[in-house]
Scaffold this motif. Structure first.
Motif, PDB file in Angstrom:
ATOM      1  N   VAL A 193      14.874  63.503 -17.142  1.00 37.71           N
ATOM      2  CA  VAL A 193      16.175  63.619 -16.482  1.00 37.71           C
ATOM      3  C   VAL A 193      16.398  62.438 -15.542  1.00 37.71           C
ATOM      4  O   VAL A 193      17.517  61.960 -15.389  1.00 37.71           O
ATOM      5  CB  VAL A 193      16.264  64.953 -15.709  1.00 37.71           C
ATOM      6  CG1 VAL A 193      17.552  65.036 -14.907  1.00 37.71           C
ATOM      7  CG2 VAL A 193      16.138  66.132 -16.668  1.00 37.71           C
ATOM      8  N   SER A 220      10.814  64.777 -15.763  1.00 38.89           N
ATOM      9  CA  SER A 220      11.449  65.860 -16.520  1.00 38.89           C
ATOM     10  C   SER A 220      11.464  67.166 -15.743  1.00 38.89           C
ATOM     11  O   SER A 220      11.933  68.185 -16.244  1.00 38.89           O
ATOM     12  CB  SER A 220      10.720  66.072 -17.854  1.00 38.89           C
ATOM     13  OG  SER A 220       9.349  66.372 -17.634  1.00 38.89           O
ATOM     14  N   TYR A 272      16.037  71.346 -15.254  1.00 42.54           N
ATOM     15  CA  TYR A 272      15.228  70.363 -14.524  1.00 42.54           C
ATOM     16  C   TYR A 272      14.408  71.049 -13.435  1.00 42.54           C
ATOM     17  O   TYR A 272      13.252  70.695 -13.196  1.00 42.54           O
ATOM     18  CB  TYR A 272      16.169  69.321 -13.927  1.00 42.54           C
ATOM     19  CG  TYR A 272      15.528  68.157 -13.216  1.00 42.54           C
ATOM     20  CD1 TYR A 272      14.485  67.443 -13.780  1.00 42.54           C
ATOM     21  CD2 TYR A 272      16.014  67.741 -11.971  1.00 42.54           C
ATOM     22  CE1 TYR A 272      13.923  66.346 -13.124  1.00 42.54           C
ATOM     23  CE2 TYR A 272      15.472  66.647 -11.315  1.00 42.54           C
ATOM     24  CZ  TYR A 272      14.426  65.957 -11.893  1.00 42.54           C
ATOM     25  OH  TYR A 272      13.879  64.876 -11.239  1.00 42.54           O
ATOM     26  N   SER A 324      22.721  72.626 -10.124  1.00 43.79           N
ATOM     27  CA  SER A 324      23.301  71.431 -10.724  1.00 43.79           C
ATOM     28  C   SER A 324      22.588  71.029 -12.007  1.00 43.79           C
ATOM     29  O   SER A 324      23.175  70.371 -12.867  1.00 43.79           O
ATOM     30  CB  SER A 324      23.276  70.265  -9.732  1.00 43.79           C
ATOM     31  OG  SER A 324      21.943  69.921  -9.401  1.00 43.79           O
ATOM     32  N   ASN A 325      21.320  71.400 -12.128  1.00 42.18           N
ATOM     33  CA  ASN A 325      20.554  71.149 -13.362  1.00 42.18           C
ATOM     34  C   ASN A 325      19.397  72.131 -13.392  1.00 42.18           C
ATOM     35  O   ASN A 325      18.262  71.782 -13.058  1.00 42.18           O
ATOM     36  CB  ASN A 325      20.057  69.709 -13.426  1.00 42.18           C
ATOM     37  CG  ASN A 325      19.503  69.350 -14.809  1.00 42.18           C
ATOM     38  OD1 ASN A 325      19.048  70.218 -15.559  1.00 42.18           O
ATOM     39  ND2 ASN A 325      19.545  68.066 -15.150  1.00 42.18           N
ATOM     40  N   ALA A 352      13.596  71.383 -18.992  1.00 44.60           N
ATOM     41  CA  ALA A 352      14.406  70.283 -19.512  1.00 44.60           C
ATOM     42  C   ALA A 352      13.777  69.747 -20.791  1.00 44.60           C
ATOM     43  O   ALA A 352      12.547  69.599 -20.874  1.00 44.60           O
ATOM     44  CB  ALA A 352      14.524  69.172 -18.473  1.00 44.60           C
TER      45      ALA A 352
END
Length: 285
Positions: A168, A177, A159, A155-156, A164
């Motif tokens: 976040v 982060s 991250y 999903s990220n 990142a």
């Protein structure tokens, strides 16, 4: 390094190396160590026999015991085994050298987002609260296995991989982060709710598989390990516990190519089974 059960060739190889060791009590041994004499014998055979030239630092009494998983049958035995092993270590005069704890994991948390809301599952509290009380009373650390990989990293992905470009998550002014810090602080918050806010957490496992899933690639795994090493060696700490390095054990040294279960579980090694490095040179110094 962390080893999960007594294995004489490994312990003999560690003699005189100055490598600090986290030594495991296997879950299926916990019940037997609920007897103090049995715990004394276990410590004598597996610790005292080597302690003059093997640098034991931690004893992990059980791994990922959880009222909600297949290890639930071991729940009643963890704390008494910890207490008896601790007594045996202290009576042997090694209490200042060797810490005694158990290895928990994020599956015990019912809430982990935002990190400051971290809390143990309701049916876990009766198991973990007395353990935390023991750690507080005896100034012992908590051991926790922290895996951003198992927290929906797709999903990220930046991250999860420490890449990142900026924060976040904003948790009441604390800026996150990377997912590793967020999970670790959720554990600290959960402990704090049960009186263990000052109990240090040692990350007893963290890793990323190189195969077996959509984001389980050699590139992602290498990025994770390199960035994790750099992060925990620093002194930034986490937003909740700033200004300290984070003692962390990488999982694992070798791929476990014969391990049962999902494919990804066989690909966490820094080395292939033939002892060839998977990610080139990793700097630990």
């Amino acid at each position: 390094m962390r080893i999960y059960d007594p294995y004489t060739p490994t312990l003999d190889a560690l003699r005189g190396t100055n490598i600090e060791v986290m030594f495991g009590v296997p879950n299926d041994v916990l019940q037997s160590l609920n007897d103090q004499n049995a715990a004394n014998t276990w410590v004598s055979n597996n610790i005292l026999r080597y302690s003059n030239n093997v640098r034991f630092k931690y004893i992990a009494v059980g791994n990922e015991v959880d009222p909600n998983n297949g290890n639930s049958r071991y729940v009643p035995f963890v704390l008494p085994a910890m207490q008896n092993v601790y007594n045996a270590i202290r009576n042997a005069g090694l209490g200042n050298q060797i810490k005694v704890s158990t290895a928990t994991y994020t599956g015990l948390l019912g809430t982990s987002y935002p990190p400051s809301s971290g809390a143990f599952r309701d049916n876990v509290r009766g198991f973990i609260e007395p353990i935390i009380r023991f750690l507080v009373q005896n100034n012992q650390p908590m051991l926790a296995n922290i895996y951003p990989y198992f927290s929906n990293p797709g999903s990220n992905l930046p991250y999860a991989l420490f890449t990142a470009p900026g924060p976040v998550v904003n948790d009441n002014g604390r800026q996150y982060s990377n997912l590793f810090d967020a999970i670790l602080d959720a554990h600290y918050a959960a402990q704090g709710r049960l009186g263990g806010g000052n109990v240090e957490i040692v990350v007893s496992e963290s890793g990323w598989p190189s195969s077996g899933g959509s984001v389980a690639t050699t590139g992602n795994a290498g990025t994770y390990y390199r960035n994790l090493i750099s992060h925990v060696k620093g002194t930034s700490g986490t937003p909740m516990k700033p200004g300290r390095s984070i003692e962390t054990f990488l999982f694992a040294m070798f791929d476990e190519n014969k391990k049962p279960g999902s494919e990804e579980e066989r690909h966490f090694g820094l080395f292939f089974p033939n002892q060839q490095p998977k990610y080139g040179q990793l700097s630990f110094n």
